[in-house]
Design a protein around this motif. Sequence first.
Motif, PDB file in Angstrom:
ATOM      1  N   THR A 165       0.859  -1.179  -0.015  1.00 31.61           N
ATOM      2  CA  THR A 165      -0.028   0.126  -0.086  1.00 31.61           C
ATOM      3  C   THR A 165       0.897   1.239  -0.035  1.00 31.61           C
ATOM      4  OG1 THR A 165      -0.267  -0.166   2.503  1.00 31.61           O
ATOM      5  CG2 THR A 165      -1.820  -1.060   1.130  1.00 31.61           C
ATOM      6  N   GLY A 166       2.078   1.085   0.106  1.00 29.26           N
ATOM      7  CA  GLY A 166       2.960   2.378  -0.025  1.00 29.26           C
ATOM      8  C   GLY A 166       2.936   3.128   1.193  1.00 29.26           C
ATOM      9  N   GLN A 167       2.634   2.446   2.349  1.00 33.38           N
ATOM     10  CA  GLN A 167       2.966   3.147   3.432  1.00 33.38           C
ATOM     11  C   GLN A 167       4.240   3.666   3.849  1.00 33.38           C
ATOM     12  OE1 GLN A 167       0.388   1.521   6.790  1.00 33.38           O
ATOM     13  NE2 GLN A 167      -0.544   0.438   5.155  1.00 33.38           N
ATOM     14  N   THR A 168       4.305   4.892   4.553  1.00 30.21           N
ATOM     15  CA  THR A 168       5.740   5.163   5.074  1.00 30.21           C
ATOM     16  C   THR A 168       5.957   5.273   6.428  1.00 30.21           C
ATOM     17  OG1 THR A 168       4.980   7.729   5.323  1.00 30.21           O
ATOM     18  CG2 THR A 168       5.921   6.766   2.878  1.00 30.21           C
ATOM     19  N   ARG A 169       4.887   4.926   7.020  1.00 34.82           N
ATOM     20  CA  ARG A 169       5.022   4.812   8.356  1.00 34.82           C
ATOM     21  C   ARG A 169       3.874   4.060   9.104  1.00 34.82           C
ATOM     22  NH1 ARG A 169       3.937  10.924   9.664  1.00 34.82           N
ATOM     23  NH2 ARG A 169       6.071  11.181   8.903  1.00 34.82           N
ATOM     24  N   MET A 170       4.309   3.471  10.210  1.00 35.33           N
ATOM     25  CA  MET A 170       3.321   2.559  10.767  1.00 35.33           C
ATOM     26  C   MET A 170       2.122   3.318  11.397  1.00 35.33           C
ATOM     27  SD  MET A 170       3.483  -0.934  13.305  1.00 35.33           S
ATOM     28  CE  MET A 170       4.876  -0.275  14.108  1.00 35.33           C
ATOM     29  N   SER A 171       0.736   3.146  10.867  1.00 31.77           N
ATOM     30  CA  SER A 171      -0.271   3.795  11.316  1.00 31.77           C
ATOM     31  C   SER A 171      -0.672   3.157  12.938  1.00 31.77           C
ATOM     32  CB  SER A 171      -1.455   3.649  10.384  1.00 31.77           C
ATOM     33  OG  SER A 171      -1.821   2.351  10.339  1.00 31.77           O
ATOM     34  N   ALA A 172      -1.759   4.073  13.511  1.00 30.99           N
ATOM     35  CA  ALA A 172      -2.116   3.704  14.704  1.00 30.99           C
ATOM     36  C   ALA A 172      -2.866   2.339  14.457  1.00 30.99           C
ATOM     37  CB  ALA A 172      -3.253   4.839  15.288  1.00 30.99           C
ATOM     38  N   GLU A 173      -3.426   1.823  13.390  1.00 30.36           N
ATOM     39  CA  GLU A 173      -4.185   0.934  12.992  1.00 30.36           C
ATOM     40  C   GLU A 173      -3.308  -0.437  13.141  1.00 30.36           C
ATOM     41  OE1 GLU A 173      -5.683  -0.230   8.946  1.00 30.36           O
ATOM     42  OE2 GLU A 173      -7.594   0.035  10.001  1.00 30.36           O
ATOM     43  N   LEU A 174      -1.974  -0.140  12.453  1.00 32.53           N
ATOM     44  CA  LEU A 174      -1.091  -1.252  12.572  1.00 32.53           C
ATOM     45  C   LEU A 174      -0.450  -1.419  13.734  1.00 32.53           C
ATOM     46  CD1 LEU A 174       0.654  -0.941   9.068  1.00 32.53           C
ATOM     47  CD2 LEU A 174      -0.514  -2.926  10.000  1.00 32.53           C
ATOM     48  N   ARG A 175      -0.113  -0.422  14.415  1.00 33.26           N
ATOM     49  CA  ARG A 175       0.195  -0.446  15.727  1.00 33.26           C
ATOM     50  C   ARG A 175      -0.692  -1.261  16.613  1.00 33.26           C
ATOM     51  NH1 ARG A 175       4.680  -0.808  18.285  1.00 33.26           N
ATOM     52  NH2 ARG A 175       5.345   1.005  16.986  1.00 33.26           N
ATOM     53  N   ALA A 176      -2.073  -0.871  16.437  1.00 34.33           N
ATOM     54  CA  ALA A 176      -2.997  -1.973  17.129  1.00 34.33           C
ATOM     55  C   ALA A 176      -3.058  -3.448  16.882  1.00 34.33           C
ATOM     56  CB  ALA A 176      -4.392  -1.388  16.979  1.00 34.33           C
ATOM     57  N   VAL A 177      -2.809  -3.643  15.527  1.00 29.21           N
ATOM     58  CA  VAL A 177      -2.655  -5.072  15.233  1.00 29.21           C
ATOM     59  C   VAL A 177      -1.354  -5.697  15.657  1.00 29.21           C
ATOM     60  CG1 VAL A 177      -2.094  -6.459  13.179  1.00 29.21           C
ATOM     61  CG2 VAL A 177      -4.044  -4.598  12.871  1.00 29.21           C
ATOM     62  N   HIS A 178      -0.144  -4.932  15.815  1.00 29.04           N
ATOM     63  CA  HIS A 178       1.052  -5.419  16.370  1.00 29.04           C
ATOM     64  C   HIS A 178       0.555  -5.692  17.792  1.00 29.04           C
ATOM     65  CE1 HIS A 178       4.683  -4.390  18.775  1.00 29.04           C
ATOM     66  NE2 HIS A 178       5.229  -5.071  17.785  1.00 29.04           N
ATOM     67  N   ASP A 179      -0.137  -4.705  18.621  1.00 29.26           N
ATOM     68  CA  ASP A 179      -0.327  -5.352  19.990  1.00 29.26           C
ATOM     69  C   ASP A 179      -1.201  -6.282  20.279  1.00 29.26           C
ATOM     70  OD1 ASP A 179       1.263  -2.955  20.438  1.00 29.26           O
ATOM     71  OD2 ASP A 179      -0.322  -1.479  20.887  1.00 29.26           O
ATOM     72  N   ARG A 180      -2.194  -6.337  19.324  1.00 30.19           N
ATOM     73  CA  ARG A 180      -3.169  -7.510  19.473  1.00 30.19           C
ATOM     74  C   ARG A 180      -2.494  -8.784  19.096  1.00 30.19           C
ATOM     75  NH1 ARG A 180      -8.911  -7.677  18.653  1.00 30.19           N
ATOM     76  NH2 ARG A 180      -9.232 -10.041  19.627  1.00 30.19           N
ATOM     77  N   LEU A 181      -1.374  -9.020  18.088  1.00 26.06           N
ATOM     78  CA  LEU A 181      -0.765 -10.138  18.041  1.00 26.06           C
ATOM     79  C   LEU A 181       0.094 -10.641  18.979  1.00 26.06           C
ATOM     80  CD1 LEU A 181       0.143  -9.548  14.082  1.00 26.06           C
ATOM     81  CD2 LEU A 181      -1.742 -11.276  14.913  1.00 26.06           C
ATOM     82  N   LEU A 182       0.778  -9.561  19.430  1.00 32.35           N
ATOM     83  CA  LEU A 182       1.634  -9.819  20.622  1.00 32.35           C
ATOM     84  C   LEU A 182       1.000 -10.281  21.970  1.00 32.35           C
ATOM     85  CD1 LEU A 182       4.381  -6.933  20.872  1.00 32.35           C
ATOM     86  CD2 LEU A 182       4.701  -9.263  20.084  1.00 32.35           C
ATOM     87  N   ALA A 183      -0.318  -9.779  22.229  1.00 33.43           N
ATOM     88  CA  ALA A 183      -1.410 -10.219  23.326  1.00 33.43           C
ATOM     89  C   ALA A 183      -1.786 -11.885  22.733  1.00 33.43           C
ATOM     90  CB  ALA A 183      -2.590  -9.389  23.458  1.00 33.43           C
ATOM     91  N   GLN A 184      -2.008 -12.227  21.744  1.00 32.84           N
ATOM     92  CA  GLN A 184      -2.214 -13.565  21.259  1.00 32.84           C
ATOM     93  C   GLN A 184      -1.271 -14.607  21.592  1.00 32.84           C
ATOM     94  OE1 GLN A 184      -5.420 -14.527  20.054  1.00 32.84           O
ATOM     95  NE2 GLN A 184      -5.850 -12.459  20.548  1.00 32.84           N
ATOM     96  N   THR A 185      -0.095 -14.163  21.714  1.00 33.47           N
ATOM     97  CA  THR A 185       1.218 -15.170  22.020  1.00 33.47           C
ATOM     98  C   THR A 185       1.070 -15.561  23.287  1.00 33.47           C
ATOM     99  OG1 THR A 185       2.884 -13.356  22.544  1.00 33.47           O
ATOM    100  CG2 THR A 185       2.481 -14.000  20.225  1.00 33.47           C
ATOM    101  N   HIS A 186       0.522 -14.637  24.542  1.00 32.56           N
ATOM    102  CA  HIS A 186       0.415 -15.037  25.651  1.00 32.56           C
ATOM    103  C   HIS A 186      -0.941 -15.984  25.953  1.00 32.56           C
ATOM    104  CE1 HIS A 186       3.641 -12.467  26.732  1.00 32.56           C
ATOM    105  NE2 HIS A 186       3.063 -11.582  26.190  1.00 32.56           N
ATOM    106  N   ARG A 187      -1.971 -16.207  25.082  1.00 30.20           N
ATOM    107  CA  ARG A 187      -2.759 -16.728  25.344  1.00 30.20           C
ATOM    108  C   ARG A 187      -2.868 -18.420  25.117  1.00 30.20           C
ATOM    109  NH1 ARG A 187      -8.089 -14.737  22.538  1.00 30.20           N
ATOM    110  NH2 ARG A 187      -8.923 -16.360  23.969  1.00 30.20           N
ATOM    111  N   ARG A 188      -3.177 -19.167  25.929  1.00 27.18           N
ATOM    112  CA  ARG A 188      -3.391 -20.581  25.687  1.00 27.18           C
ATOM    113  C   ARG A 188      -4.829 -20.846  24.995  1.00 27.18           C
ATOM    114  NH1 ARG A 188       0.743 -23.766  27.102  1.00 27.18           N
ATOM    115  NH2 ARG A 188       2.398 -22.546  28.464  1.00 27.18           N
ATOM    116  N   VAL A 189      -4.767 -21.867  24.093  1.00 28.27           N
ATOM    117  CA  VAL A 189      -6.014 -21.983  23.432  1.00 28.27           C
ATOM    118  C   VAL A 189      -6.519 -23.467  23.979  1.00 28.27           C
ATOM    119  CG1 VAL A 189      -7.156 -22.654  21.562  1.00 28.27           C
ATOM    120  CG2 VAL A 189      -5.831 -20.697  21.406  1.00 28.27           C
TER     121      VAL A 189
END
Length: 189
Positions: A165-189
């Motif tokens: 998409t040609g973005q030049t910096r991480m948006s707040a939306e992508l930062r939220a995705v990053h944080d959510r993905l990290l949170a998922q690594t702490h969960r046990r299914v």
Amino acid sequence: MPGSAYTRAKQPEQVRRALLDCAAAIAMDHGVSGVTVQAVAAAAGVTKGGLFHHFSSKQALIEGLFANLLARVDAEIDAAIAADPKPRGSFTRAYVNAVFTGRAFGFDTPWAALSMVVVTDPPLRRLWNDWMKARLKRHRATDGAPELHVVRLAADGAWLSYITTGQTRMSAELRAVHDRLLAQTHRRV
């Protein structure tokens, strides 16, 4: 200049490093198509023959650049794993951070310029696949769970979206995705 050629002959690893650094800078500024033998040799201050002494072809140079980036990613990921107090998911967390914010692999690095080439270039794709298979094998005990695989795939998808998409910096939306993905690594299914 006989003196400088003699000096370079005594420091082949420094010349090789300069060639890889210049190739990375050119790839970042002009894409992989800008990485020509002439451009890299000129930027590194060596002759084309000097470049061919270290890399037999442009393809070998690109593969060397890619292997060098993977080595940097390895070092960054290993350092993050060593600093992570929780073994389960430590590779996945390190990988997610490397994809989003890493110095070697993150959104604003030479990796971005090489990313699309990996899809179409069989030798680079093989290097990537071999690297990932080795990592997954090494971290099977801590990161073999399917939900962690999903997190890594989601990180890859976010990275691909960022690149295409040609973005030049991480948006707040992508930062939220990053944080959510990290949170998922702490969960046990």
